[in-house]
Design a protein around this motif. Structure first.
Motif, short mmCIF file in Angstrom:
data_model
loop_
_atom_site.label_atom_id
_atom_site.label_comp_id
_atom_site.label_asym_id
_atom_site.label_seq_id
_atom_site.Cartn_x
_atom_site.Cartn_y
_atom_site.Cartn_z
N ILE A 182 46.90 -38.33 46.48
CA ILE A 182 47.77 -39.31 45.82
C ILE A 182 46.98 -40.22 44.87
O ILE A 182 47.43 -40.53 43.77
N VAL A 183 45.76 -40.62 45.31
CA VAL A 183 44.96 -41.58 44.52
C VAL A 183 44.80 -41.14 43.06
O VAL A 183 45.00 -41.96 42.15
N PRO A 184 44.47 -39.86 42.75
CA PRO A 184 44.25 -39.51 41.34
C PRO A 184 45.54 -39.42 40.49
O PRO A 184 45.44 -39.21 39.29
N LEU A 185 46.68 -39.54 41.14
CA LEU A 185 47.93 -39.46 40.36
C LEU A 185 47.95 -40.56 39.32
O LEU A 185 47.45 -41.66 39.60
N PRO A 186 48.48 -40.39 38.13
CA PRO A 186 49.18 -39.18 37.68
C PRO A 186 48.32 -38.20 36.86
O PRO A 186 48.82 -37.61 35.90
N ALA A 187 47.03 -38.03 37.20
CA ALA A 187 46.20 -37.07 36.48
C ALA A 187 46.81 -35.67 36.63
O ALA A 187 47.42 -35.35 37.65
N ALA A 188 46.58 -34.86 35.57
CA ALA A 188 47.31 -33.60 35.47
C ALA A 188 47.07 -32.65 36.66
O ALA A 188 48.01 -32.11 37.24
N ASP A 189 45.76 -32.45 37.02
CA ASP A 189 45.52 -31.48 38.10
C ASP A 189 46.07 -31.98 39.44
O ASP A 189 46.57 -31.23 40.26
#
Ligand code: C2E
Ligand code: CA
Ligand code: CA
Length: 759
Positions: free
Chosen positions: A679-686
């Protein structure tokens, strides 16, 4: 008469010589003396009968002659008894002898003729008795001797019969021949018996040697001169009847020859030496065997020789070797095992030893390989890793397998962190290429802890502990593969140990409490449920994170008591809330896989809920993915039982482990919790792609999907858009005490009522 007497004496002397060669045969001596006495009696008696005029000397001469003759007779008799292994008590013999002597002397003095007759009768009776004794149970030579005795008796009787004074030439001549032949036959009989006895002894001992399971061999001048069947079988020479005509050198491996030759030599020159030894020898077919033997001195054919008692110890030796190997080797990888590594380390860390480095390396997520590809694949992977590392690690490194997926490298001579780093780098580089196992290409990652001797610890056990605590540190830092030990870790380890010990008391003393973190519905952001999280309020220390004490409790098994306590606290809280509010949302409780070890766990939980009248669907069990994988056979049936009774089940931390589809299908779960790391890296594409895929998967299985660790609105919005059905995280609500949670519940209820009223 003189000739006869001399002949008898000489033959008697011959018997005495025979006796001296073999003193065991008493009869030979008795007969020898008897013949000599007879010679004396004949010379003193008949030969010089008229040498003295009647008077004292004459009488004395007669007494000596009679005594000698009678003594001769008694010795003959005694010899015959001995020959037949019989004996008269000495008192009886002497008394009889004395009576006969006195009677004869008295009679002779009164009337010579009567004395002569009685004397002849006594001698004849004695000879006859000897004949009877010798005849009994005898062979031909004994029969001949017996007949000569009888003949001798007749000669004795012929004396007084043929001549008034017993001086008939016929008696003398017959006496000469019969006595001479008798003594000759006696000599032959004695020789024959001695020979037979020797033969019997020989056969007896050869029989013993032949039947003996113990190998017996005699070596002389470097050659085997005798070998019993057992020793021939040991060396593979069964088919030859004689001794294996091999030299000792044929049986001794070349490198052991010096030692064997030296021993052989020493035993030959020193009769008191005795060696017990074990060594490898070579069979006739070239196979090596392990023998145990004793070497000692022996006279063989009058020359010194080496007597060898030999036992084939090959199978015992192999068994011992196998046991030793098993004790020191790891069966699966053929690497040294923990025991072996530890004793090597003890040796290398003795005071004054050279510096070295110890690397404790643990495979990451190995359990997943086991579970997803099967234990055989797991074993094959361990084997492949062991092979690759063992062959290609730098010179001076010893690789061992300590257990499961844990390896140890002892890098001798690695004195500095830089030296150790070289080994770590080599190891990491070796693991870069994948391993081909079970039709798959597996990439392997290891967490490595490094400790240096003598810098970090001065003995093997402490050094290993240092390396292991560094390794645990490496495990906790994702991405870091090697950590060097430092003293601070020692403190951490000690603190952990201490925490482990006080945890037991904490559970009993009620130092544990629960906080509740709310979960909200996606979109409406209304309260959907909550997760109960345990807290340890340590007196004087403040709050301890469950991330710290839960793993400790799992290691020590205290998690069972702790888990029970958590459930009890949660149930109590739920019952309280239920009493005060119309509707209470689901409460999720984390359950450790260790708790499922107890087969009655689920049933006890259900009956407790029943007792407290708690609706089953109010409870949700959270288990982590790797936990479920590791204990599938135990977890699955209990989880199924809980589900069957309406309890909800969530798969926690999804996305951190193997995230397998199969598993998702197998487990009777109702909720999927996407780990914070997704969840933390959202909204990064991968990250979007992964979360979306997980949601699609979850929807297809009809699951609730919870986004964990939502900290920003951006993340919340992305999670909602991608299909998560619930949100949990600091942004929406931190873990809070029960009272705070109750306020939230009341608020949600009020809002719900409002909404319903508005509708
Ligand atoms: P978990 O089950 O994944 O629990 C969620 C953890 O994430 C909690 O940490 C919670 O405080 C934290 N968290 C929630 N939202 C956020 C966020 O937005 N940002 C960040 N950074 N963290 C967030 P906590 O309470 O320290 O618990 C840690 C772990 O300890 C839990 O992870 C769970 O595995 C274990 N645990 C906690 N309570 C229990 C228990 O009663 N029994 C068992 N067996 N394990 C428990
Ligand atoms: Ca959880
Ligand atoms: Ca979680």
């Amino acid at each position: 008469m003189f000739v006869s007497a001399s002949l008898n004496s000489m033959l008697g002397a011959a018997l005495l010589v025979l006796w001296r060669w073999d003193r065991e045969h008493v009869h030979v001596r008795l007969w020898g003396v008897s013949w000599m006495l007879l010679g004396l009696g004949l010379i003193v008696g008949p030969t010089f009968q008229d040498a003295f005029p009647p008077g004292l000397l004459h009488d004395l001469q007669a007494l000596v002659a009679v005594t000698a003759l009678m003594a001769s007779l008694f010795l003959q008799l005694s010899g015959a008894l001995h020959y037949r292994d019989k004996k008269l008590p000495p008192v009886l013999s002497w008394t009889a002898f004395a009576i006969v002597l006195v009677v004869l002397s008295v009679l002779g003095a009164r009337d010579f003729r009567i004395g002569l007759i009685v004397g002849a009768v006594v001698l004849a009776a004695g000879s006859f008795a000897c004949g009877v004794l010798i005849w009994q149970g005898g062979e031909r030579i004994e029969h001949i001797v017996a007949l000569f005795f009888v003949a001798s008796a007749l000669v004795h009787l012929s004396g007084p019969v043929l001549d008034e004074r017993g001086r008939s030439p016929i008696t003398y001549t017959a006496g000469l021949y019969v006595q001479t032949l008798l003594s000759l036959a006696q000599i032959l009989m004695c020789v024959r018996r001695a020979r037979k006895e020797v033969r019997r002894h020989y056969e007896r001992f050869m029989g013993l040697a032949d039947q003996s399971l113990q190998g017996l061999a005699v070596a002389q001048r470097g050659k085997v001169v005798y070998a019993n069947p057992a020793v021939r079988a040991i060396f593979g020479y069964e088919d030859r009847t004689g001794a294996p005509q091999s030299t000792l050198a044929d049986l001794v491996p070349a490198h052991l020859w010096g030692e064997a030759e030296e021993r052989h030599h020493q035993v030959l020159v020193n009769p008191d030496l005795r060696f017990e030894w074990e060594a490898v020898r070579v069979r006739r077919d070239g196979r090596e065997i392990h023998i145990r033997a004793q070497s000692s001195h022996l006279e063989w054919d009058g020359e010194p020789a080496e007597l060898l008692l030999v036992i084939d110890d090959t199978s015992r030796h192999r068994a011992v070797e196998a046991l030793r190997r098993q004790a020191l080797h790891d069966e699966l990888t053929d690497l040294p095992n923990r025991n072996h590594a530890f004793s090597r380390l003890q040796l290398l860390t003795e005071p004054g030893s050279r510096p070295l480095a110890v690397l404790s390396a643990d495979l990451d997520r190995f359990q997943l390989v086991n579970e997803s590809l099967g234990h055989e694949a797991g074993d094959a992977l361990l084997h492949a890793i062991a092979r690759r590392l063992d062959q290609r690690l730098p010179e001076g490194c010893m690789l061992a397998r300590l257990g499961e997926d844990q390896f140890l490298v002892i890098a001798e001579g690695a004195a500095s962190p830089q030296d150790a780093r070289v080994v770590v780098d080599a190891m990491t580089a070796l693991l870069e290429a994948p391993f081909a196992v079970a039709d798959a290409e597996l990439f392997v990652h290891m967490s490595i802890g490094v400790a240096l001797f003598p810098h970090d610890a001065r003995n093997a056990a402490a050094l290993l502990r240092c390396a292991e605590s560094a390794m645990h540190r490496a495990k906790h830092h994702a991405g870091v593969s090697a950590v060097f030990f430092d003293r601070a870790m020692d403190g951490v380890t000690r603190a952990r140990l201490e925490a482990e010990q006080s945890l037991g008391r904490a559970i009993a003393a009620g130092e544990l409490l629960l906080e509740y973190q709310p979960k909200f519905r996606a979109g409406s952001r209304t309260l959907a449920g909550m997760e109960a999280l345990v807290r340890w309020e340590r007196p004087g220390r403040g709050r301890v994170s469950p991330a710290e004490f839960i793993p400790a409790a799992e290691r020590t098994g205290q998690i069972k008591a702790l888990g029970e306590r958590v459930l009890e606290l949660a149930f109590k809280q739920m019952a309280q809330w239920l009493a005060r509010h119309d509707s209470v949302p689901t409460v999720a409780v984390n359950v450790s896989p260790v708790q499922f070890d107890d087969a009655g766990f689920a049933e006890r939980l259900l009956s407790r809920m029943h007792a407290l009248r708690l609706p089953r669907e109010l409870l949700e069990i959270e288990i982590t993915e790797s936990a479920a994988i590791g204990q599938m056979s135990r977890v699955l049936p209990q989880l199924q039982l809980l589900r069957d009774h309406g309890v909800l089940c969530a798969l926690d931390d999804f996305g951190t482990g193997q995230s397998s589809l199969t598993l998702l299908r197998q487990l009777p779960i109702t909720t999927l919790k996407l780990d914070r790391s997704m969840i933390v890296p959202l909204p990064a594409a991968d990250a979007v792609a992964i979360v979306q895929a997980s949601c699609t998967l979850g929807h297809s299985l009809g699951l609730e999907i919870v986004a964990e660790g939502v900290e920003t609105e951006e993340q919340a919005a992305a999670a909602e858009r991608l299909g998560c059905t619930q949100l949990q995280g600091f942004m929406l609500g931190r873990p809070m005490p029960g009272e705070a949670m109750e306020a939230l519940i009341a608020h949600a209820q009020a809002c719900g009522a409002e909404r319903r009223a508005a509708l």
